[in-house]
Design a protein around this motif. Sequence first.
Motif, short mmCIF file in Angstrom:
data_model
loop_
_atom_site.label_atom_id
_atom_site.label_comp_id
_atom_site.label_asym_id
_atom_site.label_seq_id
_atom_site.Cartn_x
_atom_site.Cartn_y
_atom_site.Cartn_z
N VAL A 171 39.75 47.32 34.38
CA VAL A 171 41.14 48.23 33.91
C VAL A 171 41.24 47.79 34.91
N GLY A 172 43.14 46.97 34.15
CA GLY A 172 44.16 46.75 34.91
C GLY A 172 44.36 45.14 35.59
N ASP A 173 42.91 44.64 35.12
CA ASP A 173 42.85 42.63 35.58
C ASP A 173 42.42 42.07 33.99
N PHE A 174 43.84 41.42 33.97
CA PHE A 174 43.43 40.25 32.24
C PHE A 174 42.18 39.66 32.42
N GLU A 175 41.81 39.18 33.35
CA GLU A 175 41.08 37.75 33.30
C GLU A 175 39.67 38.77 33.75
N ALA A 176 39.82 39.97 34.40
CA ALA A 176 38.22 40.51 34.50
C ALA A 176 37.83 40.55 32.98
N GLN A 177 39.70 41.22 32.37
CA GLN A 177 38.92 41.69 31.23
C GLN A 177 38.53 40.79 30.13
N GLN A 235 50.10 36.58 29.27
CA GLN A 235 48.91 36.35 29.42
C GLN A 235 47.98 34.53 28.93
N GLN A 236 49.40 34.10 28.10
CA GLN A 236 49.12 33.05 27.24
C GLN A 236 47.82 32.25 28.45
N ASP A 237 49.07 31.83 29.13
CA ASP A 237 48.35 31.34 30.30
C ASP A 237 47.19 31.37 30.97
N PRO A 277 43.43 52.75 24.86
CA PRO A 277 44.20 52.37 26.11
C PRO A 277 44.69 51.49 27.47
N GLU A 278 43.34 51.20 27.92
CA GLU A 278 42.69 50.91 28.69
C GLU A 278 42.44 48.46 28.26
N TRP A 279 42.18 48.70 27.91
CA TRP A 279 42.11 47.62 26.45
C TRP A 279 43.37 46.59 26.84
N MET A 280 42.79 45.16 27.23
CA MET A 280 44.46 44.47 27.21
C MET A 280 44.18 43.76 26.36
N ILE A 281 42.52 43.12 26.13
CA ILE A 281 41.96 42.25 25.16
C ILE A 281 41.13 42.38 24.38
N GLU A 282 41.30 41.47 22.69
CA GLU A 282 39.65 41.87 22.12
C GLU A 282 39.83 40.46 21.48
#
Length: 136
Positions: free
Chosen positions: A52-58, A92-94, A123-128
Amino acid sequence: MSFAQPAPERVRVTADPDWYESAGISLGVRVGNLVFTSGQAPIDEHGTTVGVGDFEAQARQALANLSTVLTNAGSSLADTVKATVFVTDIGQQDVFAKLRAEHFPHRPHLAESFVEVSSLADPEWMIEIEAIGLVP
């Protein structure tokens, strides 16, 4: 002249546990030598959001889920021909480009769409990530 060919069988791709079963959708569907995945979210096998809140981890979790679904269908990340990546922050593209190089190093490169959306199913998801893979 036309030929009527029987439609290829559609086979549901599953995992144990199947993290999308309760939603009434398939993790993926195999038709002939193609695998079509559902969007893979940053959740563990029990449906709990990871990072949660960490794009790379997600992103790493979504890619791991994608790999599992493709593998269970007889395909792999290396056999992926098309991916659609939905993110809530195009900035977050890079970060994703770095992960793409790690997870999809094969040539020719896969076809990809990288799309910013206002929100995802949770709402916690940053990527799919959804994909189409080949079964060799």
